[in-house]
Design an enzyme around this catalytic site. Sequence first.
Site, short mmCIF file in Angstrom:
data_model
loop_
_atom_site.label_atom_id
_atom_site.label_comp_id
_atom_site.label_asym_id
_atom_site.label_seq_id
_atom_site.Cartn_x
_atom_site.Cartn_y
_atom_site.Cartn_z
N ARG A 1 1.16 -1.39 0.29
CA ARG A 1 0.29 -0.31 0.06
C ARG A 1 0.60 1.32 -0.65
NH1 ARG A 1 -1.80 0.35 6.89
NH2 ARG A 1 0.14 -0.16 7.54
N GLU B 1 -1.92 8.14 5.91
CA GLU B 1 -0.40 8.58 5.50
C GLU B 1 0.36 8.61 4.67
OE1 GLU B 1 0.98 5.66 8.77
OE2 GLU B 1 0.71 6.56 9.77
N CYS C 1 7.91 9.04 -5.60
CA CYS C 1 8.19 8.60 -7.22
C CYS C 1 9.10 9.05 -7.71
CB CYS C 1 6.62 8.77 -7.38
SG CYS C 1 6.62 7.27 -9.51
N CYS D 1 7.05 11.84 -13.45
CA CYS D 1 7.26 12.56 -12.19
C CYS D 1 9.02 13.32 -12.00
CB CYS D 1 7.10 12.01 -10.80
SG CYS D 1 5.86 10.86 -9.67
N GLU E 1 -5.07 8.10 15.27
CA GLU E 1 -4.42 6.33 15.43
C GLU E 1 -3.76 6.24 16.66
OE1 GLU E 1 -2.86 4.66 11.91
OE2 GLU E 1 -4.64 4.93 10.64
N LYS F 1 -2.75 -8.89 11.67
CA LYS F 1 -3.43 -9.91 12.60
C LYS F 1 -3.47 -9.79 13.68
CE LYS F 1 -1.85 -14.82 11.34
NZ LYS F 1 -0.75 -13.69 10.30
C1 GLA Z 1 -0.30 3.06 10.67
C2 GLA Z 1 -1.22 2.64 9.27
C3 GLA Z 1 -2.05 1.86 9.50
C4 GLA Z 1 -1.86 0.57 10.73
C5 GLA Z 1 -1.11 1.30 12.16
C6 GLA Z 1 0.04 -0.43 12.74
O1 GLA Z 1 -0.61 4.50 11.15
O2 GLA Z 1 -2.28 4.46 9.11
O3 GLA Z 1 -3.53 1.67 8.87
O4 GLA Z 1 -1.04 0.28 9.58
O5 GLA Z 1 0.33 1.46 11.27
O6 GLA Z 1 0.13 0.53 13.22
ZN ZN Z 2 5.98 8.89 -10.43
#
Ligand code: GLA
Ligand code: ZN
Length: 693
Positions: free
Chosen positions: A118, A157, A162, A167, A316, A365
């Site tokens: 991601r 986040e 890139c 870019c 978070e 998990k």
């Molecule tokens: C980041 C991400 C979340 C998760 C947490 C785990 O802050 O934004 O999706 O992966 O880390 O600590």
């Molecule tokens: Zn790019």
Amino acid sequence: MESYPPISNKCQHILHGADYNPDQWIETPEIWDEDMRLMKLAGCNAMSVGIFAWSALEPEEGRYEFGWLDTIMDKLAENQAYAILATPSGARPAWLSQKYPEVLRVGPTRTRNLHGQRHNHCYTSPVYRQKTEEINRRLAQRYKDHPALIVWHISNEYGGECHCRLCREAFRSWLKKKYDNNLDNLNRAWWTGFWSHRYTDWSQIEPPSPIGETSVHGLNLDWKRFVTDQTIDFFKNEIKPIRELTPDIPVTTNFMGTYTGLDYWKFAREVDIVSWDNYPSWHSDGLSTGELASKISFVHDINRSLKGGRPFMLMESTPSLVNWQQVNKLKRPGMHMLSSLQAVAHGSDTVQYFQWRKSRGSSEKLHGAVVDHCGHENTRVFREVAELGAVLKKLDCVLGTTVKPQVAIIYDWENRWAIDDAQALRRDKKDYQQTCENHYRAFWKQGVPVDVINMDCDFSGYKLLIAPMLYMVRPGVAERIESFVKEGGVFVTTYFSGYVDENDLCFLGGFPGPLRNVTGIWAEEVDSLYDSDKNALVFSPNGSSGPAGEYAVHTFCELIHAETADILAVYKSDFYAGRPALTKNSFGCGRAYYIAARTENRFLDDFYSYLIDTLDLLKAIDCELPEGVTAQLRTDGKRRFVFLMNFSEEEKILDLQGIYTERITGEELLERISLSPYGVKIMEEVNDNDYQY
Ligand code: GLA
Ligand code: ZN
């Protein structure tokens, strides 16, 4: 001073909730009802939904599935909870990468990623921009009037860079604009005569790469600026339909503390509310709880300062442990309450987690969650979350309140980039952030509120301005510092300040360059020390009031000349024994201190105690705070809420000067009180008169 409006008019409470991924449980939707039951039990009222849900929302190109999200949004609303609705660009479906490989990020060695993971898209790709705009538009169209929608959580986040062809081209266009289409301007700014690096055509310019250029500091800086600008540009593209369709719903994106890849001062201008993700390693064997807490407070204060004092969101945190640290330790009982209220103490109007429910498979998990795999509420973690939920319900009174500190510490992203890039000093010990945190800690210990700002902020509201290692001084900054001091402000700076301009070119004519006038010193050389080298800063025995005696210095000793400044302390040994180590320059109605060496923290404590007293700086509470205890203030100018927090493993006793009402228990507090280990009290000052600034 007044308070800020709540994050959303729909909700007049502190938000409490978590990243919620019902899309992972689409085949067992009965679990969603159980989620709702548990949310209520935990006192949760706001869930971040859809963060990584793109493949559930658009399983095939152009085929949308909003049914599951409709159900979730409705269920949240039926349960008096709200949705912090995410746009899904943080991760994309496989079909998208497969059909449009240009969306895949290219690394600094110019290799294109495969699909996977991601946070790895190209920020420039027109296809990715079009696809994200399209899905965001559909989300906004569908939920714009939904009663559950209170905040947009844009992507997740943002980070990284890139190096694809698109870019690289965008970077060249950015440079052409910046340097007025004139390559000579760029060559001059980047000092490309060095190692024959002069460019004769724009197409020769490549972003920094381990297989190419890394030694042109101006290039490195501009590339980082470009990455910030391009990320913001991508973000702006994401929010276009959102602004159009839901102009009243605030927009945020979750920042990552002092993440170095993006200049959050630039980013903060574009969001309505600042939010950030906070994952401290509590109970580690390196730092004491108090030392770590102070570092975290520093970052909370950055996040409050980013929007001039406006309350932020703790987007978070973990309710128990993470899964990515070297040692994933459990939060000890009590730490969850304390660390969550620490965020509120510094101006957060929310406490949210990653994650609501542990996923059944894949890499997160075993990451902490409110609901564990056992699936019920009879767990230690759930009970602590529910306990906090009950406490937060009693804190509606602090919503929108803030603090107006009289001290500001400059922690500047571009300055950090330049320092990190500098091949000088002890290269493993430059520690810009750590140095700022050390200065900050002296105030934290005494419950003196601090803003953490960058060098472009307005200094005029402060009494004390501290700029540790202000290596880069951008145009106009020295002038603004001079007027701040002229008008009576006190300015403190240190070794390794005033070396380079905004292009990372050294100031000629003597350091600290444009700060020479206000500090009244000339820094001629800087010595780096081994750990075994010993030296000290010694106050003259018949000096004026303030700290006295001797303090150890280490790592860096600058060899300075006092020009117009007075010498307060000198070096004890080595060939520079007797030369100035601490100076004070009277300038207009104010004064500027120069700390020429890196000192032991005891010096910072004593030096700043002296300034706190003589400048009569605003404190959260007027009483002695024992080691590990801090006090932070939130106020609307009338009511004062003091958050007293014990970041230590021992009981602490305090002697209060005033009378307070504890907001959680309702008890009256006066005279001698005790704080249990990890204890926290939220005390409202009982005061007949309006609090005056
Ligand atoms: C980041 C991400 C979340 C998760 C947490 C785990 O802050 O934004 O999706 O992966 O880390 O600590
Ligand atoms: Zn790019």
